[in-house]
Design a protein around this motif. Structure first.
Motif, PDB file in Angstrom:
ATOM      1  N   LEU A   1      88.805  63.521  30.775  1.00 33.61           N
ATOM      2  CA  LEU A   1      89.027  62.117  29.818  1.00 33.61           C
ATOM      3  C   LEU A   1      90.082  61.829  29.685  1.00 33.61           C
ATOM      4  N   GLY A   2      91.300  62.722  29.453  1.00 31.29           N
ATOM      5  CA  GLY A   2      92.286  62.420  30.115  1.00 31.29           C
ATOM      6  C   GLY A   2      92.382  60.885  31.282  1.00 31.29           C
ATOM      7  N   ILE A   3      92.137  61.428  32.053  1.00 27.08           N
ATOM      8  CA  ILE A   3      91.766  61.128  33.724  1.00 27.08           C
ATOM      9  C   ILE A   3      91.991  59.352  33.583  1.00 27.08           C
TER      10      ILE A   3
ATOM     11  N   LEU B   1      93.397  56.315  34.548  1.00 29.16           N
ATOM     12  CA  LEU B   1      92.856  55.060  34.753  1.00 29.16           C
ATOM     13  C   LEU B   1      92.355  53.511  33.958  1.00 29.16           C
ATOM     14  N   LEU B   2      91.730  53.620  32.822  1.00 30.51           N
ATOM     15  CA  LEU B   2      91.059  52.522  32.349  1.00 30.51           C
ATOM     16  C   LEU B   2      92.414  51.697  31.497  1.00 30.51           C
ATOM     17  N   THR B   3      93.854  52.726  31.031  1.00 38.06           N
ATOM     18  CA  THR B   3      94.984  52.043  30.840  1.00 38.06           C
ATOM     19  C   THR B   3      95.304  51.568  31.835  1.00 38.06           C
TER      20      THR B   3
ATOM     21  N   THR C   1      96.622  46.131  34.256  1.00 36.69           N
ATOM     22  CA  THR C   1      96.484  45.205  35.441  1.00 36.69           C
ATOM     23  C   THR C   1      95.942  44.169  35.200  1.00 36.69           C
ATOM     24  N   ILE C   2      95.202  43.774  34.291  1.00 35.32           N
ATOM     25  CA  ILE C   2      94.174  43.036  33.798  1.00 35.32           C
ATOM     26  C   ILE C   2      94.844  41.902  33.312  1.00 35.32           C
ATOM     27  N   PHE C   3      95.341  42.204  32.397  1.00 37.42           N
ATOM     28  CA  PHE C   3      96.333  41.623  31.426  1.00 37.42           C
ATOM     29  C   PHE C   3      98.540  41.859  31.739  1.00 37.42           C
ATOM     30  N   THR C   4      98.192  41.829  32.378  1.00 42.87           N
ATOM     31  CA  THR C   4      99.681  41.777  33.198  1.00 42.87           C
ATOM     32  C   THR C   4      99.183  40.595  34.549  1.00 42.87           C
TER      33      THR C   4
END
Length: 109
Positions: free
Chosen positions: A84-86, A90-92, A97-100
Motif C-alpha cells: 500500500l505504501g509503495i 507511486l500514485l503521489t 507529474t501530471i499537475f506540474t
C-alpha cells in the motif's frame, strides 16, 4: 462485494453517478462564484470535476474492495502495508507529474 448484478448497479448508481453529480455541481458553483474561474467556463469546470470524481470512484473503489476482500477484513500483513505504501508513493508521484507538467500549465492558462 461486487459479485452480483444488483450490487454492481447499486455501486454504480450510488457511488459513481450520484455523488460526483452533487460534488461537481457544488464545487463548480463555488469555484465560479467565489474562486478563480469565471461563469463563462462553468460547463468545462463541471465536466472536468464530474469526470474526475466518477473515474476516481470507478477505478479506486473496486480496487480497494478487492484488496480488502482478499485480506479477509483482518489486520493487513506488513507485506500488504508495504504494498500500500509503495502504491501511494507511486500514485503521489504520478499525480505530481501530471499537475506540474507543461500540459497542465497550458490547460490552466
Amino acid at each position: 462485494g461486487l459479485n452480483r448484478l444488483p450490487n454492481v448497479l447499486a455501486f454504480f448508481g450510488y457511488g459513481v453517478v450520484l455523488p460526483p453529480l452533487i460534488s461537481a455541481t457544488i464545487g463548480s458553483l463555488s469555484v465560479c462564484g467565489f474562486g478563480p474561474a469565471n461563469w463563462g467556463v462553468i460547463q468545462n469546470v463541471w465536466v472536468t470535476w464530474y469526470v474526475g470524481d466518477a473515474m476516481g470512484a470507478l477505478i479506486i473503489a473496486p480496487l480497494l474492495l478487492c484488496w480488502l476482500s482478499a485480506a479477509g477484513m483482518r489486520a493487513p500483513a506488513p507485506r500488504r502495508l508495504m504494498e500500500l505504501g509503495i502504491l501511494m508513493i507511486l500514485l503521489t508521484g504520478l499525480i505530481s507529474t501530471i499537475f506540474t507538467s507543461r500540459l497542465s500549465r497550458v490547460v490552466l492558462d
